[in-house]
Design an enzyme around this catalytic site. Structure first.
Site, short mmCIF file in Angstrom:
data_model
loop_
_atom_site.label_atom_id
_atom_site.label_comp_id
_atom_site.label_asym_id
_atom_site.label_seq_id
_atom_site.Cartn_x
_atom_site.Cartn_y
_atom_site.Cartn_z
CG ASP A 244 141.35 81.63 92.24
OD1 ASP A 244 142.06 82.50 92.66
OD2 ASP A 244 141.48 80.53 92.22
CG ASP B 291 144.61 80.70 95.73
OD1 ASP B 291 143.63 80.86 95.16
OD2 ASP B 291 145.24 81.22 96.65
CG ASP C 114 142.35 86.38 93.94
OD1 ASP C 114 141.70 87.07 93.20
OD2 ASP C 114 143.01 85.37 93.72
CG ASP D 150 133.01 91.76 107.88
OD1 ASP D 150 132.48 91.84 109.25
OD2 ASP D 150 132.30 91.17 107.05
CG ASP E 183 131.67 89.53 112.97
OD1 ASP E 183 130.97 89.01 112.11
OD2 ASP E 183 132.09 88.89 114.06
CD GLU F 187 126.51 89.41 112.47
OE1 GLU F 187 126.06 88.12 112.16
OE2 GLU F 187 127.59 89.31 113.15
CG HIS G 26 129.08 85.73 105.42
ND1 HIS G 26 128.58 86.99 105.97
CD2 HIS G 26 129.74 85.31 106.61
CE1 HIS G 26 128.92 87.14 106.87
NE2 HIS G 26 129.74 86.26 107.74
CG ASP G 27 126.85 84.18 108.93
OD1 ASP G 27 128.01 83.71 108.56
OD2 ASP G 27 126.91 85.27 109.54
C1 GLC Z 1 129.36 86.84 112.50
C2 GLC Z 1 129.80 86.47 111.30
C3 GLC Z 1 129.90 84.96 111.06
C4 GLC Z 1 131.11 84.67 112.03
C5 GLC Z 1 130.77 85.37 113.51
C6 GLC Z 1 131.99 85.30 114.23
O1 GLC Z 1 128.22 86.25 112.74
O2 GLC Z 1 128.84 86.94 110.06
O3 GLC Z 1 130.34 84.62 109.72
O4 GLC Z 1 131.18 83.16 112.11
O5 GLC Z 1 130.24 86.58 113.36
O6 GLC Z 1 132.90 86.19 113.83
#
Ligand code: GLC
Length: 571
Positions: free
Chosen positions: A26, A30, A34, A103, A211, A269, A341-342
């Site tokens: 950051d 805030d 960023d 993404d 995604d 993904e 991140h998931d």
């Molecule tokens: C994918 C992303 C996840 C998101 C989901 C809906 O799985 O990696 O973080 O919540 O799609 O977009």
């Protein structure tokens, strides 16, 4: 770019690093990361040697799902910066010899996207058909319990259908009600998405992480799913996972967006993808995507009961990876990841985040990276960052955790403690605690109040300490990246799994021409000897890499140790 293994396959020897900008750095105080913060830390990434940066979404968004709900595909959210700052980041990344991919979230938009606002305005809207609108179930009153057009449950808890008072119809949202699903059956939707993708490529980006891209084709009949006992909603996956027109859509996208452009990377993904389907998706002759993220290896510790933590069985994990390695050996390509991140932090999930944190983080890195495929490193993984000490549901911010908790506890009568113990072990916020840059307050992530608490272990686990320590996880990851860049057997060698029935050792070889590598990782705190057929020959082979100071004795591995040997075979 052409090499001996085909044109434009540069990503086979590349390592990708995922940045989750909200939690990375950051610069304006805030409490949320960023783009300026990313620019300020490019040295760290260049030092690691990675080839590609993948930026999780930075587009304008109400942030219902931390940016995976996009309200404008062709701008930057003011919380992250602006397009000029983005261009600066892109130029700075390129100047350091790295690429940058975006993404691409096009299974759904935000409900605040102008397309949806227009679509919602009434049944005669020219964009009505851009989303999935349906009347209530036959014979049922609009909005009544059970009147939803299908019995599907959303990934984030609750129904996949939101009722819209104004028109008396429902719209489909596989994720949150603020993430309405786009209707890919409509050619105008597809053309709008392709035009947007071309706009980013023209700006200089190097590809896309797509995604939940295997969700875009739905069976237009939208059939009900089977409803398991004791659950409020059904899994509708049969109607939208790898749906009827998915290959057609991805090929069309390839033709419309990627054809004729060089050196790009596309990774889809794909929750629920099988090896057989992945072979089709990634067969270069079919021109769909370069590689996919599969979910089998991150499902091995999930059982039929979603609210029970199933301990890891190494044999199962090896069976999964072995199947994927074999399945894409001749056609297609794997992506390799422990973290994103998931997912919870790998060292807490598959390793030992206590006494053997450093050794096990390195072992996991080596075992993953030396498979055949393109490895992905998630921010903080190169430091051996761990899961967070969440106490109660109030410590979580993730819409998935909060929604699933509400459904399980309030609707299905689960015990809050059971649900919490799973969220602590598997919740997505584990990966989203701020990046630990140093041992100062808030780990050098922000001078303000972080949007999600920094892990208190940043005093010990942080980038400054790791960069200064030649034996750190960071420097070990740097060597792994370097090995991929310099040893063709890592990139192109055949894969052979050894000791498939062993519950502690993960062992395999990679062979290319007269070079053979042996990788053995010990997934336990015990001392274990690897009983290999040609143990004597291997014991005297060159030791390329290990994670403990004392070299191993004849293939005997200490706690969480990994060894990588290399030998030349006579032909
Ligand atoms: C994918 C992303 C996840 C998101 C989901 C809906 O799985 O990696 O973080 O919540 O799609 O977009």
């Amino acid at each position: 770019m052409t090499d001996a293994w085909g044109p434009n396959r540069w990503w086979k020897s590349a390592v990708v690093y995922q940045i989750y900008p909200r939690s990375f750095a950051d610069a304006d105080g805030d409490g949320m990361g960023d783009l300026r913060g990313v620019i300020g830390h490019l040295d760290h990434l260049q030092g690691l040697g990675v080839d590609v940066l993948w930026l999780s979404p930075v587009y304008p968004s109400p942030q219902d799902d931390n940016g995976y709900d996009i309200s404008d595909y062709q701008d930057i959210d003011p919380a992250f910066g602006d397009l000029d700052t983005f261009d600066e980041l892109l130029a700075a990344t390129h100047a350091r010899g790295m690429k940058l991919i975006m993404d691409l979230v096009v299974n759904h938009t935000s409900d605040e996207h102008p397309w949806f606002v227009e679509s919602r305005s009434g049944p005669d809207s020219p964009k009505r058909d851009w989303y999935w609108w349906r009347p209530p179930r036959d014979g049922m009153a609009p909005g009544a319990p059970g009147a939803e057009p299908t019995n599907w449950g959303s990934y984030f808890g609750g129904s996949t259908w939101a009722f819209d008072d104004a028109t008396g119809e429902y719209y489909l949202h596989l994720f949150s009600r603020k993430q309405p699903d786009l209707n890919w059956e409509n050619p105008e939707v597809r053309q709008a998405v392709y035009a947007m993708m071309r706009w980013w490529l023209d700006r200089g980006v190097d590809g896309f992480r797509m995604d939940v891209i295997n969700h875009i084709s739905k069976d237009p009949a939208l059939p009900d799913g089977e409803l398991p006992m004791g659950t409020a909603y059904a899994n509708g996956g049969a109607a939208f996972l790898n749906g009827p027109r998915i290959h057609e859509f991805l090929h069309e996208m390839h033709q419309e967006v990627f054809a004729g452009r060089d050196a790009l990377l596309s990774v889809g993904e794909m929750p629920g993808v099988t090896v057989e389907q992945a072979k089709l998706y990634t067969d270069p002759d079919r021109q769909e995507v370069d590689m996919v993220f599969q979910f089998d290896h991150v499902s091995v510790d999930r059982g039929p009961d979603p609210w029970a933590v199933v301990p890891l069985r190494l044999t199962l994990l090896k069976a999964v990876f072995g199947r994927w390695q074999a399945g894409l050996a001749d056609v297609g390509w794997n992506s390799l990841y422990w973290n994103n991140h998931d997912q919870p932090r790998a060292v807490s999930r598959y390793g030992d985040d206590g006494r053997y944190r450093v050794a096990s983080a390195k072992m996991l890195g080596a075992v993953l990276h030396l498979h055949r495929g393109t490895p992905y490193v998630y921010q903080g993984e190169e430091l051996g960052m761990t899961n967070a000490p969440f106490r109660d549901i109030g410590d979580f911010r993730d819409i998935e955790a909060l929604g699933q908790y509400a459904q399980a506890v309030e609707k299905e009568g689960r015990s809050p403690e059971d649900v919490l113990s799973v969220l602590r072990a598997r919740g997505r916020d584990n990966a989203r605690t701020p990046m630990q840059w140093d041992d100062s307050a808030h780990a050098g992530f922000t001078t303000g109040t972080p949007w999600l608490a920094v892990n208190p272990n940043h005093k010990e686990i942080n980038a400054a300490a790791a960069v200064a320590d030649p034996d750190s996880v960071y420097h070990f990851y740097r060597r792994l990246v370097e090995l991929r860049h310099t040893e063709p057997a890592v990139v192109h060698g055949d894969f052979r799994m050894l000791l498939p029935h062993h519950e502690q050792l993960y062992a395999y070889t990679r062979r290319l021409d007269d070079t053979e590598l042996l990788v053995i990782g010990n997934f336990s705190a015990e001392v274990v000897r690897a009983e290999l057929e040609d143990a004597a020959a291997w014991a005297s082979a060159e030791l390329v890499l290990t994670n403990v100071a004392t070299p191993p004795e004849s293939l005997t591995l200490g706690p969480w140790q990994v060894i990588v040997h290399r030998r030349r075979l006579s032909r």
